[in-house]
Design an enzyme around this catalytic site. Structure first.
Site, PDB file in Angstrom:
ATOM      1  N   GLU A  77       0.826  -1.202   0.000  1.00 58.51           N
ATOM      2  CA  GLU A  77       0.000   0.000   0.000  1.00 58.51           C
ATOM      3  C   GLU A  77       0.867   1.263   0.000  1.00 58.51           C
ATOM      4  O   GLU A  77       0.603   2.213  -0.738  1.00 58.51           O
ATOM      5  CB  GLU A  77      -0.914   0.026   1.240  1.00 58.51           C
ATOM      6  CG  GLU A  77      -1.827  -1.179   1.358  1.00 58.51           C
ATOM      7  CD  GLU A  77      -1.230  -2.343   2.143  1.00 58.51           C
ATOM      8  OE1 GLU A  77      -2.008  -3.082   2.758  1.00 58.51           O
ATOM      9  OE2 GLU A  77       0.002  -2.522   2.142  1.00 58.51           O
TER      10      GLU A  77
ATOM     11  N   ALA B 203      12.378 -40.155  -3.430  1.00 59.48           N
ATOM     12  CA  ALA B 203      12.232 -41.132  -4.506  1.00 59.48           C
ATOM     13  C   ALA B 203      12.045 -42.509  -3.899  1.00 59.48           C
ATOM     14  O   ALA B 203      12.627 -42.830  -2.872  1.00 59.48           O
ATOM     15  CB  ALA B 203      13.469 -41.106  -5.391  1.00 59.48           C
TER      16      ALA B 203
END
Length: 177
Positions: free
Chosen positions: A53, A154
């Site tokens: 802002e 894995a």
């Protein structure tokens, strides 16, 4: 004519520019619009720097341009002092007429307090309840009181994650060494 959603999407795009730079702070983008013209855009560049802002306000030619404008901001303006002062108070101070917010901030330091500061200052508020896909981890942390964690490993089809201790793994391939 550009729609409210288009302006919010622009705020989401701006927020993405701070990706990987804001550390524990959320990604936030802001767009200041007056008479269907985008006057300024901003985003939270990095942890400890001006919030979106304020960055947008700093991009105005003259701060007086903010008077009567609408700000589209991806996340509720902050209401507390941290590394920077409260954005909600600054928006009230400069005369923003309306604030359209993508989502309420789930952080208990803000959590509606920023919106209340704006309402108390007579600023129109609209909450769209959209995240634009931003701040998934930030939102998760405050909604569940625990970090969002990704785990990647894995495994072979038969459930093994490595060969015998004296052999090299072939699951990922030689390129992983």
């Amino acid at each position: 004519m550009i729609s409210e959603q288009d302006y919010m999407n622009l705020a989401f795009e701006m927020a993405e520019k701070g990706k990987y730079q804001t550390w524990t702070n959320p990604l936030v983008g802001a767009v200041i619009v007056k008479n269907n013209v985008v006057l300024a855009k901003g985003y939270h560049h990095q942890f400890g720097a001006a919030h979106a802002e304020i960055d947008a306000l700093q991009h105005l030619d003259d701060l007086k341009q903010a008077r009567g404008a609408t700000m589209y901001v991806s996340l509720e303006p902050c209401s507390h002092f941290g590394k920077t002062p409260p954005c909600a108070k600054k928006l009230a101070e400069v005369g923003i007429k309306a604030v359209v917010v993508g989502q309420k901030d789930p952080n208990p330091l803000v959590a509606g307090r920023g919106l209340q500061i704006l309402r108390d200052a007579g600023i129109e508020i609209k909450v769209l309840n959209q995240t634009g896909g931003l701040n998934v981890k930030y939102n998760f942390f405050y909604q569940h009181q625990r970090p969002y964690v990704n785990v990647k490993y894995a495994m072979t089809l038969d459930g093994k994650i490595n060969q015998q201790a004296n052999q090299r793994s072939i699951i990922t391939g030689k390129e992983a060494y």
